[in-house]
Write a protein that holds these residues in place. Sequence first.
Motif, PDB file in Angstrom:
ATOM      1  N   HIS A   1       0.836  -1.210   0.000  1.00 48.38           N
ATOM      2  CA  HIS A   1       0.000   0.000   0.000  1.00 48.38           C
ATOM      3  C   HIS A   1       0.863   1.248   0.000  1.00 48.38           C
ATOM      4  O   HIS A   1       1.941   1.258   0.599  1.00 48.38           O
ATOM      5  CB  HIS A   1      -0.932   0.004   1.213  1.00 48.38           C
ATOM      6  CG  HIS A   1      -1.881  -1.153   1.220  1.00 48.38           C
ATOM      7  ND1 HIS A   1      -1.480  -2.413   1.578  1.00 48.38           N
ATOM      8  CD2 HIS A   1      -3.187  -1.248   0.890  1.00 48.38           C
ATOM      9  CE1 HIS A   1      -2.516  -3.240   1.470  1.00 48.38           C
ATOM     10  NE2 HIS A   1      -3.563  -2.563   1.056  1.00 48.38           N
ATOM     11  N   GLN A   2       0.367   2.264  -0.674  1.00 49.77           N
ATOM     12  CA  GLN A   2       1.103   3.528  -0.730  1.00 49.77           C
ATOM     13  C   GLN A   2       0.188   4.707  -0.431  1.00 49.77           C
ATOM     14  O   GLN A   2      -1.042   4.609  -0.524  1.00 49.77           O
ATOM     15  CB  GLN A   2       1.689   3.747  -2.131  1.00 49.77           C
ATOM     16  CG  GLN A   2       2.882   2.876  -2.462  1.00 49.77           C
ATOM     17  CD  GLN A   2       3.569   3.337  -3.743  1.00 49.77           C
ATOM     18  OE1 GLN A   2       2.921   3.846  -4.653  1.00 49.77           O
ATOM     19  NE2 GLN A   2       4.877   3.152  -3.807  1.00 49.77           N
ATOM     20  N   ALA A   3       0.819   5.817  -0.090  1.00 51.23           N
ATOM     21  CA  ALA A   3       0.127   7.105  -0.039  1.00 51.23           C
ATOM     22  C   ALA A   3       0.886   8.047  -0.962  1.00 51.23           C
ATOM     23  O   ALA A   3       2.114   8.015  -1.021  1.00 51.23           O
ATOM     24  CB  ALA A   3       0.129   7.656   1.385  1.00 51.23           C
ATOM     25  N   ASP A   4       0.146   8.835  -1.719  1.00 50.97           N
ATOM     26  CA  ASP A   4       0.744   9.831  -2.609  1.00 50.97           C
ATOM     27  C   ASP A   4       0.044  11.152  -2.361  1.00 50.97           C
ATOM     28  O   ASP A   4      -1.171  11.181  -2.171  1.00 50.97           O
ATOM     29  CB  ASP A   4       0.507   9.442  -4.077  1.00 50.97           C
ATOM     30  CG  ASP A   4       1.761   8.931  -4.744  1.00 50.97           C
ATOM     31  OD1 ASP A   4       2.097   7.766  -4.504  1.00 50.97           O
ATOM     32  OD2 ASP A   4       2.400   9.713  -5.496  1.00 50.97           O
ATOM     33  N   SER A   5       0.799  12.223  -2.393  1.00 48.88           N
ATOM     34  CA  SER A   5       0.164  13.510  -2.153  1.00 48.88           C
ATOM     35  C   SER A   5       0.708  14.579  -3.088  1.00 48.88           C
ATOM     36  O   SER A   5       1.853  14.501  -3.542  1.00 48.88           O
ATOM     37  CB  SER A   5       0.381  13.926  -0.702  1.00 48.88           C
ATOM     38  OG  SER A   5      -0.164  15.210  -0.481  1.00 48.88           O
TER      39      SER A   5
ATOM     40  N   TRP B   1       4.493  20.495  -5.213  1.00 46.10           N
ATOM     41  CA  TRP B   1       5.260  19.307  -4.809  1.00 46.10           C
ATOM     42  C   TRP B   1       4.413  18.048  -4.808  1.00 46.10           C
ATOM     43  O   TRP B   1       3.181  18.112  -4.824  1.00 46.10           O
ATOM     44  CB  TRP B   1       5.957  19.498  -3.483  1.00 46.10           C
ATOM     45  CG  TRP B   1       5.184  19.951  -2.262  1.00 46.10           C
ATOM     46  CD1 TRP B   1       5.317  21.163  -1.630  1.00 46.10           C
ATOM     47  CD2 TRP B   1       4.236  19.204  -1.456  1.00 46.10           C
ATOM     48  NE1 TRP B   1       4.510  21.210  -0.518  1.00 46.10           N
ATOM     49  CE2 TRP B   1       3.846  20.037  -0.378  1.00 46.10           C
ATOM     50  CE3 TRP B   1       3.694  17.928  -1.539  1.00 46.10           C
ATOM     51  CZ2 TRP B   1       2.930  19.627   0.605  1.00 46.10           C
ATOM     52  CZ3 TRP B   1       2.777  17.509  -0.563  1.00 46.10           C
ATOM     53  CH2 TRP B   1       2.414  18.367   0.489  1.00 46.10           C
ATOM     54  N   ALA B   2       5.130  16.927  -4.793  1.00 51.79           N
ATOM     55  CA  ALA B   2       4.473  15.625  -4.686  1.00 51.79           C
ATOM     56  C   ALA B   2       5.366  14.721  -3.855  1.00 51.79           C
ATOM     57  O   ALA B   2       6.584  14.895  -3.834  1.00 51.79           O
ATOM     58  CB  ALA B   2       4.260  15.011  -6.063  1.00 51.79           C
ATOM     59  N   PHE B   3       4.755  13.798  -3.156  1.00 52.08           N
ATOM     60  CA  PHE B   3       5.567  12.742  -2.530  1.00 52.08           C
ATOM     61  C   PHE B   3       4.783  11.439  -2.496  1.00 52.08           C
ATOM     62  O   PHE B   3       3.561  11.428  -2.678  1.00 52.08           O
ATOM     63  CB  PHE B   3       6.034  13.145  -1.127  1.00 52.08           C
ATOM     64  CG  PHE B   3       4.971  13.055  -0.055  1.00 52.08           C
ATOM     65  CD1 PHE B   3       4.251  14.164   0.315  1.00 52.08           C
ATOM     66  CD2 PHE B   3       4.717  11.845   0.597  1.00 52.08           C
ATOM     67  CE1 PHE B   3       3.286  14.093   1.305  1.00 52.08           C
ATOM     68  CE2 PHE B   3       3.760  11.762   1.596  1.00 52.08           C
ATOM     69  CZ  PHE B   3       3.033  12.883   1.952  1.00 52.08           C
ATOM     70  N   GLY B   4       5.528  10.347  -2.323  1.00 46.57           N
ATOM     71  CA  GLY B   4       4.888   9.046  -2.228  1.00 46.57           C
ATOM     72  C   GLY B   4       5.611   8.202  -1.198  1.00 46.57           C
ATOM     73  O   GLY B   4       6.839   8.247  -1.109  1.00 46.57           O
ATOM     74  N   LEU B   5       4.850   7.448  -0.421  1.00 43.81           N
ATOM     75  CA  LEU B   5       5.490   6.602   0.585  1.00 43.81           C
ATOM     76  C   LEU B   5       4.803   5.250   0.688  1.00 43.81           C
ATOM     77  O   LEU B   5       3.627   5.107   0.371  1.00 43.81           O
ATOM     78  CB  LEU B   5       5.536   7.297   1.945  1.00 43.81           C
ATOM     79  CG  LEU B   5       4.262   7.742   2.636  1.00 43.81           C
ATOM     80  CD1 LEU B   5       3.572   6.589   3.337  1.00 43.81           C
ATOM     81  CD2 LEU B   5       4.611   8.803   3.675  1.00 43.81           C
TER      82      LEU B   5
ATOM     83  N   PHE C   1       9.162  12.027 -12.831  1.00 46.69           N
ATOM     84  CA  PHE C   1       8.021  12.951 -12.707  1.00 46.69           C
ATOM     85  C   PHE C   1       8.276  14.105 -11.758  1.00 46.69           C
ATOM     86  O   PHE C   1       7.399  14.953 -11.573  1.00 46.69           O
ATOM     87  CB  PHE C   1       6.755  12.194 -12.305  1.00 46.69           C
ATOM     88  CG  PHE C   1       7.007  10.977 -11.438  1.00 46.69           C
ATOM     89  CD1 PHE C   1       7.337   9.749 -12.014  1.00 46.69           C
ATOM     90  CD2 PHE C   1       6.926  11.065 -10.058  1.00 46.69           C
ATOM     91  CE1 PHE C   1       7.581   8.623 -11.225  1.00 46.69           C
ATOM     92  CE2 PHE C   1       7.167   9.954  -9.262  1.00 46.69           C
ATOM     93  CZ  PHE C   1       7.503   8.728  -9.851  1.00 46.69           C
ATOM     94  N   THR C   2       9.425  14.160 -11.111  1.00 50.01           N
ATOM     95  CA  THR C   2       9.738  15.312 -10.256  1.00 50.01           C
ATOM     96  C   THR C   2      11.172  15.783 -10.518  1.00 50.01           C
ATOM     97  O   THR C   2      12.038  15.005 -10.916  1.00 50.01           O
ATOM     98  CB  THR C   2       9.618  14.954  -8.753  1.00 50.01           C
ATOM     99  OG1 THR C   2      10.363  13.766  -8.486  1.00 50.01           O
ATOM    100  CG2 THR C   2       8.174  14.754  -8.323  1.00 50.01           C
ATOM    101  N   HIS C   3      11.380  17.071 -10.289  1.00 51.17           N
ATOM    102  CA  HIS C   3      12.741  17.620 -10.331  1.00 51.17           C
ATOM    103  C   HIS C   3      12.751  18.984  -9.646  1.00 51.17           C
ATOM    104  O   HIS C   3      11.932  19.813  -9.977  1.00 51.17           O
ATOM    105  CB  HIS C   3      13.246  17.767 -11.762  1.00 51.17           C
ATOM    106  CG  HIS C   3      14.683  18.198 -11.808  1.00 51.17           C
ATOM    107  ND1 HIS C   3      15.720  17.325 -11.550  1.00 51.17           N
ATOM    108  CD2 HIS C   3      15.238  19.416 -12.006  1.00 51.17           C
ATOM    109  CE1 HIS C   3      16.868  17.999 -11.619  1.00 51.17           C
ATOM    110  NE2 HIS C   3      16.604  19.263 -11.888  1.00 51.17           N
TER     111      HIS C   3
HETATM  112  N1  PHE Z   1       5.961   6.851  -6.992  1.00 50.72           N
HETATM  113  C1  PHE Z   1       7.239   6.863  -6.326  1.00 50.72           C
HETATM  114  C2  PHE Z   1       7.546   5.433  -5.836  1.00 50.72           C
HETATM  115  O1  PHE Z   1       6.690   4.572  -5.884  1.00 50.72           O
HETATM  116  C3  PHE Z   1       7.251   7.795  -5.128  1.00 50.72           C
HETATM  117  C4  PHE Z   1       7.091   9.247  -5.486  1.00 50.72           C
HETATM  118  C5  PHE Z   1       5.838   9.839  -5.598  1.00 50.72           C
HETATM  119  C6  PHE Z   1       8.197  10.050  -5.715  1.00 50.72           C
HETATM  120  C7  PHE Z   1       5.688  11.183  -5.920  1.00 50.72           C
HETATM  121  C8  PHE Z   1       8.085  11.384  -6.034  1.00 50.72           C
HETATM  122  C9  PHE Z   1       6.825  11.950  -6.127  1.00 50.72           C
HETATM  123  O2  PHE Z   1       8.656   5.137  -5.420  1.00 50.72           O
END
Ligand code: PHE
Length: 406
Positions: free
Chosen positions: A147-151, A265-269, A225-227
Amino acid sequence: GHAEPIVIRGIEYPRDSFTNVTPKILSFIGKNKHNQEKHPLCLLKKRITNYFYTRFAGRTGNPIFSMYDSIHPVVTVHENFDSLLIPKDHVSRSKSDCYYINEKYLLRAHTTAHQSELISMGLDNFVVFGDTYRRDEIDSSHYPVFHQADSVRLCNQNQLCMRIQNEIEVFEKKPTEEFSYKQPEHTLDASKVVEQELKAFLIGLTEHLFGKGIQYKWTDSYFPFTHPSWELEIYFKDSWLELLGCGLIRHQILKNVGAGDRIGWAFGLGLERLAMALYSIPDIRLFWSEDPGFLCQFDVEDVNKNVTYKPVSEYPPCINDISFWLPETQEYSSNDFYDLVRSVGGDLIEQIRLIDSFTHPKKGTTSHCYRIVYRHLEKTLTQEEVNQLHKAIELAAAENLQVKIR
Ligand code: PHE
């Protein structure tokens, strides 16, 4: 028969040469452990959501972020890869890494797959929780379903200036070259403001979960997808643990979905990894356990209460090796074998490791030897049970993967 379409939620998907999803994997769709009350993944989801709601609240205390936790895991190749600028020849697209339904559809490999569509709907602040699917090795911290969370958080020129109470430009009049620290389209000022907000937000989240004493570090990273991109690592139980990936969303992605006036910004964990650290859960298979001895430990009123999981007791492992010659006339990847072992052995498999690979000097044929660790989470396996299972795996491998058992 093999030509029958794959049916998911009443929708028929024709099979083709990409199809590699197994009935075993399909059986996980809809389990939604992150939505199961009192499940550790659900507790963690609530804790993360609470942090979002309190950190960014509107004028009347209303949440700014929208939360999604029920988006279906079947996505298009466009959503999972193309919309995120992942190159056509990128390894993450390969059949040995993903579960394809057919050439056009797959089970999402990350919740980032929903980013473009949610932005195109007009959302600026959102977080998505969901089940994700990847073909991978088998051990105590890997499972093909996790499972992941993305924001995502976006803003335009006005909003950014308001936030910092200062007049700055977000976009360069003419794109610069690309630097390691910013995209061509963004001004350095704007890029740094967003970077700072992102990092402060994520440190806040980490401290919200692990407490203020937690040690962390940022490392530079790369995502298509990010920089710029970073990874956040925390120091936990004597080693550095990668917690999440993040960065500034590629301007091209935003432009493609009608948000070209924005920066963000975006992140995923990964939720399992986080939950394993937070609650001291030793084996990733436990997240699928229906055993009340496991689940009752997470039956808490207050989601912020610190739970430390106590294993009921540990049952002994049983170790058995398997050796075979790889097929000469068809493709083979270790992940094919791992999926087969999972289909036959289910959660009795704790770990599989390739321990030897040998290529015959004259014939050129290759043989693999894998070590399989069998262990039941809730009882002791008998030698007889393990032998039967091992035999069944040998038979299935010979039949389905065209390998020759040695
Ligand atoms: N999708 C990436 C992963 O599964 C995580 C991520 C999400 C990185 C959004 C940057 C921005 O590892």
